[in-house]
Design a protein around this motif. Structure first.
Motif, short mmCIF file in Angstrom:
data_model
loop_
_atom_site.label_atom_id
_atom_site.label_comp_id
_atom_site.label_asym_id
_atom_site.label_seq_id
_atom_site.Cartn_x
_atom_site.Cartn_y
_atom_site.Cartn_z
N ALA A 89 -7.14 29.82 -32.71
CA ALA A 89 -5.97 30.70 -32.87
C ALA A 89 -4.98 30.37 -31.75
N ALA A 90 -3.75 30.78 -31.92
CA ALA A 90 -2.68 30.44 -30.99
C ALA A 90 -2.90 30.99 -29.58
N ASP A 91 -3.59 32.11 -29.45
CA ASP A 91 -3.74 32.74 -28.14
C ASP A 91 -5.03 32.29 -27.44
N ARG A 92 -5.57 31.16 -27.82
CA ARG A 92 -6.84 30.69 -27.27
C ARG A 92 -6.63 29.38 -26.51
N GLY A 143 -7.16 13.98 -24.65
CA GLY A 143 -8.41 14.05 -25.39
C GLY A 143 -8.23 13.49 -26.79
N ASP A 144 -9.23 13.67 -27.61
CA ASP A 144 -9.17 13.15 -28.97
C ASP A 144 -8.15 13.88 -29.84
N ASP A 145 -7.64 15.03 -29.39
CA ASP A 145 -6.55 15.72 -30.09
C ASP A 145 -5.19 15.17 -29.68
N GLY A 146 -5.16 14.27 -28.68
CA GLY A 146 -3.90 13.74 -28.18
C GLY A 146 -3.26 14.59 -27.11
N VAL A 147 -3.95 15.67 -26.69
CA VAL A 147 -3.42 16.59 -25.69
C VAL A 147 -4.01 16.27 -24.33
N ALA A 148 -3.16 16.17 -23.31
CA ALA A 148 -3.61 15.98 -21.94
C ALA A 148 -3.89 17.37 -21.37
N GLY A 149 -5.11 17.82 -21.46
CA GLY A 149 -5.52 19.14 -21.02
C GLY A 149 -6.68 19.60 -21.86
N TYR A 150 -7.15 20.78 -21.59
CA TYR A 150 -8.29 21.33 -22.32
C TYR A 150 -7.89 21.72 -23.73
N VAL A 151 -8.71 21.31 -24.71
CA VAL A 151 -8.58 21.76 -26.11
C VAL A 151 -9.94 22.31 -26.50
N GLY A 152 -9.98 23.57 -26.86
CA GLY A 152 -11.25 24.26 -27.09
C GLY A 152 -11.98 23.85 -28.36
N ALA A 153 -13.15 24.43 -28.49
CA ALA A 153 -14.04 24.18 -29.63
C ALA A 153 -13.35 24.55 -30.94
#
Length: 180
Positions: free
Chosen positions: A44-47, A116-126
């Motif tokens: 969700a957006a707030d996570r 990461g594998d999402d292309g985001v430099a930072g934490y991307v959650g489960a």
């Protein structure tokens, strides 16, 4: 044709690596073997808030740390890198919740995120596919024998997590789970 998302459980990927000493990794947010709280997921957006992490008992000759989050149960043969944090100074033994924000505002001086594998430099959650098996999320801290691995911010997380093997003095692991 329906796709069967049920797969055999992958082995603990770290058990396949050369053995190194362990040290302690704890979290106010994640408990080994327990479901990850929704705030630390990408559902969700707030996570997408990285969990609080603390570590201790690493070798005295440690010069830096690499912190990562890896899902070996993701569909496909290579798993999924959710977070790789490079060049954490040896004086840092805690990351507060939210330190993995892509803007880098919660990082210690000198540390930086890889994409990461999402292309985001930072934490991307489960965020396992809905209906898929329970996924394991390996939060890992490597104690390193160098102050920096000398890698650039555009290094792929798999490459960084391979390079780290040649400099790891000890490793701490905490495994949370998640299923949708």
């Amino acid at each position: 044709m329906a796709v069967n998302l049920t797969r055999p459980v992958a082995p603990d990927p770290y058990s396949l690596l050369p053995k190194v000493p362990d040290f302690a990794l704890t979290s106010d947010d994640i408990t080994t073997g327990k479901p990850i709280p929704d705030v630390h997921t990408n559902t969700a957006a707030d996570r997408n808030v990285s969990p609080q992490l603390s570590w201790s008992g690493f070798p005295s000759q440690t010069q830096s740390f690499l912190v990562s989050c890896f899902d070996p149960d993701a569909p496909g043969p290579a798993g999924w890198w959710h977070w790789t944090l490079m060049d954490v100074p040896a004086t840092v033994t805690t990351l507060e919740a939210g330190a993995g924000n892509p803007d880098g505002s919660g990082l210690p001086p000198g540390a930086f995120h890889l994409r990461g594998d999402d292309g985001v430099a930072g934490y991307v959650g489960a965020a396992p596919p809905p209906g898929d098996q329970v996924h394991r999320y390996f939060f890992v801290v490597h104690a390193l024998d160098v102050p920096s691995l000398g890698l650039a911010a555009d290094t792929m997380p798999g490459a960084a997590n391979t390079a780290v093997l040649f400099h790891t003095l000890a490793r701490a692991i905490l495994v949370g789970t998640y299923r949708r």
